[in-house]
Design a protein around this motif. Structure first.
Motif: not given
Length: 183
Positions: A18, A48, A170-171, A173
C-alpha cells in the motif's frame, strides 16, 4: 538520475503493498509502552496488503533473547504449507519504547514497527511506514489480537484510531483465521 525515473523503477516492487503520495504520517504511539507485557503470541485480524503476508492463519510471536533483542517469529499457512519467517526487533530509542525496528534479514535495515495502542491482553494496533525519497511512502498496518477472533467493536475502534491519525485504510482487509491448527 531523476526522481521520476527512480519512482518508475520502484513501483513494480511495491505493487503488492500500500503506497501513497507524500511523506509518512506520524501517528501517536502507546504512551508508557511495556514490552514485557506485549511479548507472546498475537494473531493478525486485519491488515493493509503486504507481499510477505498472503496466507491465512497469520500470527506473530515475540520473545526476548539473551542479548536483549526481541525474537520475532511470524507464521502463516500459505498454499497448504506452514511458512515461517524469523526476525529481530529492537527498541531504537528507550525514550520511545513503542517505536520498535524490525528486520528479517541481516542485510536489511530495521523497518519501523510502531505500537499505536494495546491493552496487552486482547488487542493491539501496529503501524509501519517507509518514506521513499519524500515522493511517496509505503505503509503497513495491522490489527492484532491475543485470540484468532476479535469483537467487531474492537476492530472498529482500531480502524477509527488509525483513520484519526491520518492512516488510509481503504485497502485494509481481514485475515482468514478459520481452519487453523495451533502451531
Amino acid at each position: 538520475m531523476s526522481a521520476v525515473y527512480v519512482l518508475f523503477l520502484l513501483l513494480p516492487l511495491v505493487s503488492a503493498q500500500t503506497y501513497h503520495w507524500g511523506p509518512c504520517p506520524t501517528p501517536k504511539v502507546q504512551p508508557g509502552f511495556n514490552l514485557q507485557q506485549y511479548l507472546g503470541r498475537w494473531y493478525e485480524i486485519e491488515k493493509l496488503p503486504a507481499s510477505f503476508e498472503r496466507g491465512k492463519c497469520i500470527e506473530a510471536n515475540y520473545a526476548v533473547r539473551g542479548d536483549g533483542t526481541i525474537n520475532v517469529l511470524n507464521i502463516q499457512l500459505y498454499k497448504d504449507k506452514l511458512r515461517k519467517a524469523e526476525g529481530t526487533a529492537v527498541i531504537r530509542d528507550p525514550r520511545e519504547p513503542a517505536k520498535l525496528g524490525v528486520s528479517f534479514s541481516y542485510f536489511t535495515p530495521y523497518s519501523p514497527y510502531w505500537v499505536l495502542t494495546t491493552d496487552y491482553t486482547s488487542m493491539a494496533v501496529v503501524y509501519s511506514c517507509t518514506d521513499i525519497l519524500s515522493i511517496f511512502h509505503i505503509d503497513y498496518a495491522w490489527i492484532l489480537s491475543r485470540s484468532r477472533f476479535l469483537p467487531t467493536q474492537s476492530v472498529l475502534y482500531a480502524k477509527e484510531l488509525m483513520k484519526s491519525e491520518g492512516i488510509d485504510l481503504c485497502k485494509m482487509k481481514a485475515t482468514v483465521q478459520t481452519g487453523c491448527k495451533d502451531n
